[in-house]
Design an enzyme around this catalytic site. Structure first.
Site, PDB file in Angstrom:
ATOM      1  CG  HIS A 195      56.766  97.697  34.380  1.00  0.00           C
ATOM      2  ND1 HIS A 195      57.725  97.817  33.303  1.00  0.00           N
ATOM      3  CD2 HIS A 195      56.272  98.688  34.576  1.00  0.00           C
ATOM      4  CE1 HIS A 195      57.794  99.087  33.047  1.00  0.00           C
ATOM      5  NE2 HIS A 195      56.808  99.578  33.881  1.00  0.00           N
ATOM      6  CB  CYS A 196      59.240  97.839  39.532  1.00  0.00           C
ATOM      7  SG  CYS A 196      59.367  98.996  41.090  1.00  0.00           S
TER       8      CYS A 196
ATOM      9  CG  HIS B 106      54.891  90.821  25.474  1.00  0.00           C
ATOM     10  ND1 HIS B 106      55.770  90.910  24.197  1.00  0.00           N
ATOM     11  CD2 HIS B 106      54.068  91.777  25.365  1.00  0.00           C
ATOM     12  CE1 HIS B 106      55.422  92.161  23.938  1.00  0.00           C
ATOM     13  NE2 HIS B 106      54.392  92.809  24.632  1.00  0.00           N
ATOM     14  CB  CYS B 107      56.781  93.877  29.828  1.00  0.00           C
ATOM     15  SG  CYS B 107      56.588  95.411  30.776  1.00  0.00           S
TER      16      CYS B 107
ATOM     17  CB  CYS C 126      55.807  86.640  22.256  1.00  0.00           C
ATOM     18  SG  CYS C 126      55.516  88.104  22.622  1.00  0.00           S
TER      19      CYS C 126
ATOM     20  CB  CYS D 156      59.794  88.972  25.095  1.00  0.00           C
ATOM     21  SG  CYS D 156      58.406  88.249  24.443  1.00  0.00           S
TER      22      CYS D 156
ATOM     23  CB  CYS E 154      61.069  95.287  32.844  1.00  0.00           C
ATOM     24  SG  CYS E 154      59.177  95.072  32.151  1.00  0.00           S
TER      25      CYS E 154
ATOM     26  CB  CYS F 142      58.978  97.233  28.487  1.00  0.00           C
ATOM     27  SG  CYS F 142      59.241  97.926  30.088  1.00  0.00           S
TER      28      CYS F 142
ATOM     29  CB  CYS G  46      58.196  89.701  20.689  1.00  0.00           C
ATOM     30  SG  CYS G  46      58.005  90.985  21.744  1.00  0.00           S
TER      31      CYS G  46
END
Length: 388
Positions: free
Chosen positions: A208-209, A194-195, A181, A201, A215, A198, A184
């Protein structure tokens, strides 16, 4: 629809700013004043020909809110009496519709048990922070400087391979490179992604809800599953207990106007959410039985021998234990009991990948050459997974 009408003076009391300040015991009066201002601001766009339209819409909004929240203003002291949570079921259904006291107590006990579990799991799903990879997966300052100063992709790939040599990572990118990543600045552990929302990682990221604004990953996936399960039971219980009274309403046996609205509202809302939750919960049950995440269901993880959608499938029982733990008494409670720390997961064919990342590296290079065009001398040969 006579039961939807309310006295005119009732509307004047609740929509009057002075009266709202007078009702200091109840904040909902201020809520009505706020909505009155919002309503007027929107109605100005349409410019109605008379004030009857405004009055009718205001009456309708007040009536709907009153029936949903059971707001009561007593003429003796002109004070608002707050009702308990889950008003429609506890007060509107059990208090108004049911007549048998034993049935009332039984319904309320079961209802509030499910309600507490529902709120508990929802709370844990929201406020349990996603877990990030440990420090050993982050690049050191010297490695980061060496990596950034190097312009040749093949040398960058070798640097990442050297860093990942001592880490327990077995999955790779689609091109056979190290899962790195660049945001990060870390080597991604297995099943870590990785999100972009947010900006971190997340270990064993599922998705992601937006409904919990969090997450869903290793730290709260169990809580999310229990939240879906108890939401499903919650809606099913309400629909089942209200259904026979809906039949009475349909056949004309239910004459109480207030009961009619509560029964209709509870049944249709409960059934609507039950159907939608049933498909979502069933899908995640299937994922758990296969030991996959939502991301892995769409894109199979890549191992030393190539993509394998069943790479982490250890069998139904062991798959359940990875999410819920080995202590069965904790399975139905939103208490952390998942196996491991989220950095390493047992694999179905671990014996086939004894040396993480570097085993048969030449074979990976040959496969990469076969898969990519011979004239691609671009930086794309560096297999770095940026984001999922």
């Amino acid at each position: 629809m006579n039961f939807l009408r309310v006295p005119e003076h009732y509307c004047n009391i609740l929509f009057s700013p002075m009266a709202s300040r007078g009702l200091g015991c109840c904040a909902r009066a201020d809520c009505f004043t706020f909505w009155d201002l919002v309503l007027c601001s929107h109605i100005k766009r349409f410019k109605p020909s008379n004030e009857d339209t405004i009055s009718a819409v205001r009456n309708w909004m007040l009536t709907l809110y009153n029936l949903l929240m059971e707001k009561v203003v007593t003429p003796e002291n002109n004070e608002c009496q707050r009702k308990k949570t889950s008003v429609c079921f506890s007060w509107g259904f059990c208090k108004v519709t049911l007549s048998n006291p034993v049935e009332k107590v039984a319904y309320l006990i079961i209802f509030h048990i499910l309600f507490v579990l529902f709120v508990w799991t929802y709370w844990k799903s929201i406020f349990t922070l996603p877990v990030q990879p440990g420090k050993k997966y982050h690049m050191s300052y010297a490695d980061k400087e060496r990596y950034e100063n190097e312009e040749r992709p093949e040398v960058q790939r070798q640097i990442l391979a050297e860093i990942a040599r001592k880490l327990p990572v077995y999955t790779r990118t689609g091109n056979g490179g190290v899962r790195f990543c660049d945001r990060c600045q870390l080597i991604k552990p297995d099943r870590c992604h990785h999100c972009s929302v947010c900006a971190i990682c997340v270990l064993k990221m599922d998705h992601h809800c937006p409904w919990v604004n969090n997450c869903i990953g290793f730290s709260n996936y169990k809580f999310f599953l229990l939240f879906l399960a108890y939401s499903l039971l919650y809606c099913l219980y309400i629909a089942a207990t209200v259904f026979k009274y809906f039949i009475k309403y349909w056949t004309g046996e239910l004459t109480n106007g207030r009961s009619k609205f509560h029964v209709l509202f509870l049944l249709f809302v409960a059934v609507m959410f039950f159907v939608s939750l049933m498909f979502l919960f069933g899908y995640h049950c299937w994922l758990v039985s296969r030991n996959r995440s939502t991301l892995e269901a769409f894109s199979a993880p890549v191992f030393q021998n190539g993509p394998d959608k069943n790479g982490f499938n250890l069998g139904f029982v062991k798959n359940l234990q990875q999410v819920f733990g080995e202590e069965k008494k904790l399975w139905l409670l939103p208490i952390a009991s998942s196996q491991g720390d989220g950095h390493f997961f047992p694999m179905r064919a671990l014996c086939e990948a004894q040396n993480p990342l570097l085993a048969n590296e030449e074979q990976w290079e040959d496969d990469g050459i076969d898969e990519e065009p011979h004239d691609s001398g671009e930086a794309s040969s560096l297999a770095i997974e940026r984001e999922t």
